[in-house]
Design a protein around this motif. Structure first.
Motif, short mmCIF file in Angstrom:
data_model
loop_
_atom_site.label_atom_id
_atom_site.label_comp_id
_atom_site.label_asym_id
_atom_site.label_seq_id
_atom_site.Cartn_x
_atom_site.Cartn_y
_atom_site.Cartn_z
N ARG A 125 -3.99 9.78 -11.75
CA ARG A 125 -5.24 10.56 -12.47
C ARG A 125 -6.37 9.97 -12.13
N PRO A 126 -6.67 8.52 -11.95
CA PRO A 126 -8.03 8.25 -11.44
C PRO A 126 -8.17 8.55 -9.82
N ALA A 127 -7.28 8.64 -9.23
CA ALA A 127 -7.23 9.01 -7.99
C ALA A 127 -7.64 10.31 -7.55
N VAL A 128 -7.14 11.17 -8.49
CA VAL A 128 -7.49 12.74 -8.52
C VAL A 128 -8.82 12.89 -8.77
N ARG A 129 -9.33 12.24 -9.90
CA ARG A 129 -10.75 12.39 -10.19
C ARG A 129 -11.44 12.09 -8.89
N ALA A 130 -11.12 10.82 -8.28
CA ALA A 130 -12.24 10.55 -7.07
C ALA A 130 -12.01 11.75 -6.01
N VAL A 131 -10.82 12.30 -5.69
CA VAL A 131 -10.69 13.56 -4.77
C VAL A 131 -11.69 14.69 -5.31
N ARG A 163 -10.75 8.50 4.37
CA ARG A 163 -10.25 7.94 3.13
C ARG A 163 -11.15 8.02 1.82
N VAL A 164 -10.51 8.20 0.90
CA VAL A 164 -11.31 8.87 -0.34
C VAL A 164 -11.57 7.31 -0.80
N PRO A 165 -12.81 7.09 -1.29
CA PRO A 165 -13.30 5.64 -1.74
C PRO A 165 -12.74 5.26 -2.82
N GLY A 166 -12.04 4.02 -2.89
CA GLY A 166 -11.23 3.39 -4.14
C GLY A 166 -9.92 3.31 -3.62
N ALA A 167 -9.29 2.50 -4.65
CA ALA A 167 -7.92 1.95 -4.53
C ALA A 167 -7.34 1.68 -6.00
N TRP A 168 -6.21 2.13 -6.20
CA TRP A 168 -5.87 2.30 -7.75
C TRP A 168 -4.28 1.66 -7.79
N VAL A 221 0.79 -1.26 0.18
CA VAL A 221 0.01 0.03 -0.21
C VAL A 221 0.95 1.30 -0.01
N VAL A 222 0.49 2.16 -0.96
CA VAL A 222 0.93 3.47 -0.81
C VAL A 222 -0.14 4.39 -0.52
N VAL A 223 0.15 5.36 0.47
CA VAL A 223 -0.87 6.29 0.71
C VAL A 223 -0.89 7.74 0.20
N ALA A 224 -1.70 8.46 0.01
CA ALA A 224 -1.40 9.78 -0.48
C ALA A 224 -2.23 10.76 0.07
N ARG A 283 4.80 -2.30 -10.29
CA ARG A 283 5.64 -2.99 -9.25
C ARG A 283 4.64 -3.68 -7.91
N GLY A 284 3.40 -3.96 -8.06
CA GLY A 284 2.68 -4.56 -7.25
C GLY A 284 2.01 -3.64 -6.02
N HIS A 285 1.98 -2.38 -6.30
CA HIS A 285 1.70 -1.47 -5.26
C HIS A 285 0.30 -0.93 -5.52
N GLU A 286 -0.60 -0.40 -4.40
CA GLU A 286 -1.66 0.06 -4.67
C GLU A 286 -2.18 1.11 -3.97
N LEU A 287 -2.61 2.23 -4.68
CA LEU A 287 -2.61 3.63 -4.02
C LEU A 287 -4.00 3.94 -3.38
N ARG A 288 -3.83 4.33 -1.91
CA ARG A 288 -4.99 4.69 -1.26
C ARG A 288 -5.05 6.21 -1.07
N VAL A 289 -6.03 6.92 -1.13
CA VAL A 289 -6.04 8.43 -0.81
C VAL A 289 -6.71 8.86 0.35
N TRP A 290 -6.20 9.72 1.20
CA TRP A 290 -7.04 10.21 2.12
C TRP A 290 -7.10 11.65 2.29
N THR A 291 -8.28 12.28 2.55
CA THR A 291 -8.35 13.85 2.73
C THR A 291 -7.40 14.11 4.06
N VAL A 292 -6.97 15.19 4.00
CA VAL A 292 -6.18 15.48 4.95
C VAL A 292 -6.09 17.08 5.51
N ARG A 293 -6.01 17.25 6.84
CA ARG A 293 -6.13 18.71 7.19
C ARG A 293 -4.99 19.27 7.83
N LEU A 294 -4.44 20.27 7.35
CA LEU A 294 -3.03 20.75 7.74
C LEU A 294 -3.22 21.36 9.08
N VAL A 295 -2.34 20.72 10.06
CA VAL A 295 -2.45 21.40 11.52
C VAL A 295 -1.31 22.53 11.60
#
Length: 148
Positions: free
Chosen positions: A132-138, A71-76, A10-13, A80-92
Motif C-alpha cells: 500500500r505505501p509503495a502504491v501510494r508513492a507510485v 526508481r520510485v523514491p522510497g523503500a518499504w 531487497v525485493v523489487v517490484a 522476514r527482514g525484506h525491503e521493497l523497492r519499486v521501479w517504473t517499467v516500460r513494457l517492451v
C-alpha cells in the motif's frame, strides 16, 4: 562481542504502466497472501543488480520483456527482514500473463489503484498491506499518466 547489523534482503517490484493504467497482479501463493494484489516482482539474488532482477522476475512471472525506467523514491519494510523497492517499467514486448505466483492480472486506473479506498472507483484493488505505501508513492509519481 559487537552485534553486526545485517542489511535487508531487497525485493523489487515493477510499476508497469501504459495506456493510462497500472498493472496489478493477484497472488496465488503463499496461502496467507493468496487473493490479494501486488505490484509484480521478486527477490534480488546475491550479486544481482536491482534492474536485472526486475527484468528477470517480470519475464518469469508474467512472460514480458521490460526496461526499468526510474526508481520510485522510497523503500518499504516487508516481513522476514525484506525491503521493497519499486521501479517504473516500460513494457517492451509480450502480453502480460499470470505464469508464476499469480492467478490474475488487472490493468487499473489511478482511482481503482488508490489504496485504502481513497479513490472513487466502484471496484478498488485490495492491495497487500505491505504494498500500500509503495502504491501510494507510485500514484504520486505517475498520477497524470494514470487517468480514467
Amino acid at each position: 562481542m559487537t552485534e553486526r547489523k545485517t542489511a535487508a534482503r531487497v525485493v523489487v517490484a515493477g510499476a508497469v504502466y501504459g495506456g493510462g493504467r497500472l498493472l496489478a497482479a493477484r497472488r496465488s501463493a503463499p496461502p496467507e497472501l493468496a487473493g490479494r494484489w501486488e505490484l509484480p516482482g521478486g527477490k534480488v539474488e546475491p550479486g544481482e543488480r536491482e534492474e536485472d532482477a526486475l527484468v528477470r522476475e517480470l519475464r518469469e512471472e508474467l512472460g514480458i520483456e521490460t526496461v526499468p525506467v526510474a526508481r520510485v523514491p522510497g523503500a518499504w519494510p516487508l516481513p522476514r527482514g525484506h525491503e521493497l523497492r519499486v521501479w517504473t517499467v516500460r513494457l517492451v514486448s509480450g502480453e502480460p500473463r499470470p505464469l508464476q505466483d499469480h492467478d490474475a492480472l488487472r490493468w487499473v486506473t489511478a482511482s481503482e489503484a488508490a489504496p485504502d479506498g481513497q479513490g472513487p472507483a466502484p471496484d478498488p484493488v485490495d492491495w497487500l498491506e505491505a504494498d500500500r505505501p509503495a502504491v501510494r508513492a507510485v500514484l504520486a509519481l505517475l498520477g497524470p499518466a494514470l487517468t480514467g
